[in-house]
Structure formats: structure tokens, C-alpha cells
Design an enzyme around this catalytic site. Sequence first.
Site, PDB file in Angstrom:
ATOM      1  N   CYS A  93      18.086  83.309  -0.165  1.00 11.34           N
ATOM      2  CA  CYS A  93      18.204  84.020  -1.695  1.00 11.34           C
ATOM      3  C   CYS A  93      18.712  82.781  -2.479  1.00 11.34           C
ATOM      4  O   CYS A  93      19.003  82.826  -3.879  1.00 11.34           O
ATOM      5  CB  CYS A  93      19.201  84.792  -1.628  1.00 11.34           C
ATOM      6  SG  CYS A  93      20.862  84.518  -1.108  1.00 11.34           S
ATOM      7  N   ASN A  94      18.905  81.518  -1.982  1.00 10.27           N
ATOM      8  CA  ASN A  94      19.627  80.444  -2.874  1.00 10.27           C
ATOM      9  C   ASN A  94      19.076  80.363  -4.272  1.00 10.27           C
ATOM     10  O   ASN A  94      19.946  80.203  -5.152  1.00 10.27           O
ATOM     11  CB  ASN A  94      19.538  78.938  -2.090  1.00 10.27           C
ATOM     12  CG  ASN A  94      20.107  79.236  -0.713  1.00 10.27           C
ATOM     13  OD1 ASN A  94      19.850  79.929   0.208  1.00 10.27           O
ATOM     14  ND2 ASN A  94      20.812  78.247  -0.438  1.00 10.27           N
TER      15      ASN A  94
END
Length: 360
Positions: A94-95
Site C-alpha cells: 500500500c506504500n
Amino acid sequence: MAKKKLILGELFSGPGGIAIGAEMANDTIKDFSDVELVHGWAVDYHDETVATYRRNVKGADEKTAIVSDVREITAKDLAKISKKIDGFAYGFPCNDFSLVGEHKGIDGHFGPLYTYGLPILNEFNPLFFIAENVGGIRSANEGKTLIKILDDLSNAGKGYTITPHLYKFEEYGVPQARHRVIMVGIRKDLKKTFQPPAPTHIKKQKTCKEAIEKPPIKKGADNHDLTKQHPRVVERLQHIKPGENAWTANLPPHLKLNVTGAQISQIYKRLDPTKPAYTITGSGGGGTHVYHWSEDRALTNRERARLQTFPDNFVFEGNKEAIRRQIGMAVPPEGAKVIFEAIIKTLEGIDYKSVPANIE
């Protein structure tokens, strides 16, 4: 009567939060169905994470839980482990969708990793899938990212009817304010539509104090080593009240942080014992380790695991920082359990309390 086994496959499996959630769900599913969720295969990039998964998830071993970059393993490779899977789960990194960071979205280094789930759906055509990501994915690239992801997933395999929903896990009994977008897809030919299960803890949420202290963690428990705190950190914490952080506390000049730019609210933030914890993260420098409400120290990894609803007999492998990463990146098992229960009820045509999806 023999149980009908629903086989699960996982990419970006983490230490096993989703898999343990499935095992927890089996204990309640048996009351209304003869199906049982079982491990088929799992893939993750980190050695320690996969070692943790193998140690704790029923049926997982060196042949079924694999250390690999998803870009280097194919759906055909996974089909050699299990010819079919009935369910597929992946929490793609999800960065680039987080609300903290550069917000590159689908054009970032991690953005396109959702596409590695598409060949899985094409190859196996599972009955359902679960895709998990941070709440920030809703606004990435002005919402275009989520539309693209939903479009690609809905057209994969035999086609899927997808219900995306922002879950606030503290409303489901998780003692932590953890908000995640979870997309549940049901294969279109089944002619069923998933509905998000209704929250169970709106009025009375489980506090971080309850989670950590009831029952007390046994002395000598695994992953319960204290972190040695620098004297300056201890002194700083002595000036920070429950619920305050390094910016909101009344700190003397010599203890204030010399930081320019973004002031992240979790820096040296003490837990408020009357509320669920704030979001447990898997990375970050000094001041992001989650701090006890009354003791002048960071939480132990076992305490963090409690806030993520991992049972005490779940043992994490690796050094302290590797374990911290695993805990922070995981899906809370109790949250996954609730979703699995609702998926099985959907497939079986059993009514349950639900709410309208809050993402169109």
C-alpha cells in the site's frame, strides 16, 4: 459429515493475519455450514515473514508457503501446488496509496502490484476474492486508481461482482483504529452479491488497555522483550500524557524535536487507555513504536500483536524489527474473521446483518 474444504490462495500473505482469520472463522462457520476454509498456498517476499506463516498456519510448509517476489512466480507455478483454489486473498503493498508519503498511486513503484492478482483470477477462477489496501487508495490519482483497479478485477477470470468498502476495524471489535479498504469479489456466475457485515462495536469499542491487560500477558511470553529506551526518550515520555504526542505535549525546550516539514501525529504518541489504539504501523524511525499510556516505554511486539488481535500462541520469527514490520503490515485476524463469515453466508444464501457499501 465430512467438511467441504474451500481452499485459499494468498499473495503478499504477510505473517498470516488473513489465514488465521480464516481459521477463527471456521469455529463459527460450523454453526451454519459444512464448509471449512483451508490453506492452499501463500507467497510473500520476506524470509522471516514466511517462516512465521509456516510456523503458525495449519497445513503450511516449505512446499506451500513460498518466499518469492510476485514478479518471479506465475499462476502456473502455483497451480502445481494446488490445482484449484476456491478463495483468493491479497493485500497488495500500500506504500503508494497511503495518506503519508508522495501519493504516487498507480504510477508509483508499488502501485501496479495489484495487477499480479489478475493472472491468479484468470487461472483459478475462484468463487471469491479479497483485496485489501489502505484508505488512501480512494483518493489516489483523484479516484482514478481505484476505478481502474475495480475495473480490472471485475473483468478478470469469469468476471466478478465487487463490493468495495472502507472498514473501520475498531467498529468490529479490533482494539485499534485501523481503517482499510477491502474489496470482496464474488464470481458473477454465482449470481450473488456480497454486503459488508454490520459493525458489532459501535457503542462500546474495545480499548487498548483491555486488549493488553485482559488477560495479562504471561511472563516469558514469546515476542515480549522490552525495548531499551534511551534516557532522553524516557524523560520526554514523562512529559507526555495519554493520547498526546511530541507536538501536542508541553515539552521543555531541550526535549522538543527539531523537525522541519510534516509533523506526523504518531511521533512519541502515548496510547489513550480509554480508547482503541491508534494505527499500528510496520515501519518508521524513532518515536513511531507506539508508547504505553502510563509506563515510560514503547510497547513490546507481543503487546502490538494483541492490538492486532493475534492470539498469544502465534509466534513471530525474526529479529525485533522484522517482527515489528510483520505485525504492522498484517490484516487483523479478528477483522478477517468477520469478513470470511459474511462471505460464506453470502455463498450459502444465508441472511446476516449488513450495511450498504460506503464506496461506489
